[in-house]
Design a protein around this motif. Structure first.
Motif, mmCIF file in Angstrom:
data_model
loop_
_atom_site.group_PDB
_atom_site.id
_atom_site.type_symbol
_atom_site.label_atom_id
_atom_site.label_comp_id
_atom_site.label_asym_id
_atom_site.label_seq_id
_atom_site.Cartn_x
_atom_site.Cartn_y
_atom_site.Cartn_z
ATOM 1 N N SER A 9 18.554 69.410 -10.930
ATOM 2 C CA SER A 9 19.366 70.260 -10.072
ATOM 3 C C SER A 9 18.568 70.890 -8.940
ATOM 4 N N LEU A 10 17.284 70.664 -8.910
ATOM 5 C CA LEU A 10 16.430 71.135 -7.828
ATOM 6 C C LEU A 10 15.619 69.962 -7.297
ATOM 7 N N PRO A 11 15.346 69.943 -6.000
ATOM 8 C CA PRO A 11 14.539 68.837 -5.473
ATOM 9 C C PRO A 11 13.093 68.922 -5.954
ATOM 10 N N SER A 12 12.450 67.782 -6.007
ATOM 11 C CA SER A 12 11.000 67.750 -6.220
ATOM 12 C C SER A 12 10.367 67.564 -4.840
ATOM 13 N N TYR A 13 9.122 67.980 -4.700
ATOM 14 C CA TYR A 13 8.447 67.945 -3.402
ATOM 15 C C TYR A 13 7.197 67.077 -3.489
ATOM 16 N N HIS A 14 7.006 66.265 -2.430
ATOM 17 C CA HIS A 14 5.887 65.321 -2.433
ATOM 18 C C HIS A 14 5.290 65.197 -1.040
ATOM 19 N N LEU A 15 3.966 65.142 -0.990
ATOM 20 C CA LEU A 15 3.293 64.798 0.254
ATOM 21 C C LEU A 15 3.194 63.281 0.294
ATOM 22 N N GLU A 41 -1.081 69.418 9.460
ATOM 23 C CA GLU A 41 -0.217 70.053 8.472
ATOM 24 C C GLU A 41 0.918 69.093 8.125
ATOM 25 N N PRO A 42 0.719 68.276 7.087
ATOM 26 C CA PRO A 42 1.772 67.310 6.731
ATOM 27 C C PRO A 42 2.999 68.010 6.174
ATOM 28 N N VAL A 43 4.152 67.385 6.373
ATOM 29 C CA VAL A 43 5.381 67.902 5.777
ATOM 30 C C VAL A 43 5.471 67.429 4.337
ATOM 31 N N ALA A 44 6.151 68.213 3.551
ATOM 32 C CA ALA A 44 6.447 67.804 2.180
ATOM 33 C C ALA A 44 7.856 67.234 2.172
ATOM 34 N N LEU A 45 8.009 66.109 1.511
ATOM 35 C CA LEU A 45 9.297 65.453 1.384
ATOM 36 C C LEU A 45 10.012 66.021 0.163
ATOM 37 N N SER A 46 11.269 66.407 0.352
ATOM 38 C CA SER A 46 12.123 66.867 -0.754
ATOM 39 C C SER A 46 12.907 65.668 -1.264
ATOM 40 N N LEU A 47 12.923 65.477 -2.570
ATOM 41 C CA LEU A 47 13.682 64.392 -3.180
ATOM 42 C C LEU A 47 14.608 64.957 -4.233
ATOM 43 N N ILE A 48 15.869 64.516 -4.192
ATOM 44 C CA ILE A 48 16.794 64.869 -5.261
ATOM 45 C C ILE A 48 17.732 63.682 -5.472
ATOM 46 N N ALA A 49 17.931 63.335 -6.730
ATOM 47 C CA ALA A 49 18.750 62.166 -7.072
ATOM 48 C C ALA A 49 20.223 62.436 -6.768
ATOM 49 N N CYS A 50 20.896 61.409 -6.347
ATOM 50 C CA CYS A 50 22.338 61.453 -6.088
ATOM 51 C C CYS A 50 23.071 61.498 -7.431
ATOM 52 N N ILE A 93 19.804 69.486 2.179
ATOM 53 C CA ILE A 93 19.730 68.498 1.090
ATOM 54 C C ILE A 93 20.579 68.922 -0.108
ATOM 55 N N MET A 94 20.687 70.231 -0.356
ATOM 56 C CA MET A 94 21.471 70.687 -1.498
ATOM 57 C C MET A 94 22.971 70.548 -1.244
#
Length: 152
Positions: A9-15, A41-50, A93-94
């Protein structure tokens, strides 16, 4: 790894870092791949499953929404003048995650290939998120097996 979309229910974050140590930075409304360094300063990608289970029957992996952490920007695969294109669109994204029906242009199948991960556009089948072999270029969509672009 299979993800139960009803549990997350919450996104995970990844560089994101490719094999040549390129990371993603935000320049305006574009994602640009640049060499990682102390001034970057790289962005972090938010991922959340559909949560729309209709997308899980394809066998192409888990469908995810991809966004930029702490930004109301999400990655979107679309065709512009017949060419599959990766765009950043102003979207929370939410809000996408909360839709009962999956928003296809914002979905990417996530799969692991050896030691790398691949993100294939749901709306542009066979097209993957990739970086150029040269730094300072936009993150794009490319056909699988592109010679100058790397999948992520």
């Amino acid at each position: 790894m299979a993800i139960n979309p009803q549990v997350q229910s919450l996104p995970s974050y990844h560089l994101i870092r490719d094999s040549q140590q390129m990371v993603w930075v935000l320049k305006g409304n574009w994602l640009i791949a640049v060499p990682f360094g102390s001034n970057v300063e790289p962005v972090a990608l938010s991922l959340i499953a559909c949560t729309d289970t209709d997308f899980y029957s394809t066998g192409k992996g888990t469908p995810y929404y991809l966004g930029i952490k702490e930004q109301n920007l999400c990655l979107c695969g679309t065709e512009i003048q017949g060419q599959p294109t990766l765009q950043l669109k102003e979207e929370n994204i939410m809000n996408l995650y909360g839709d009962v029906k999956g928003q296809e242009p914002f979905l990417f199948f996530h799969s692991k290939e050896g030691s790398t991960f691949a993100f294939q556009s749901v709306s542009c089948p066979g097209w993957f998120i990739a970086t150029s072999s040269m730094g300072g270029q936009p993150v794009t969509l490319t056909k699988e097996g592109g010679k100058t672009e790397r999948k992520h």
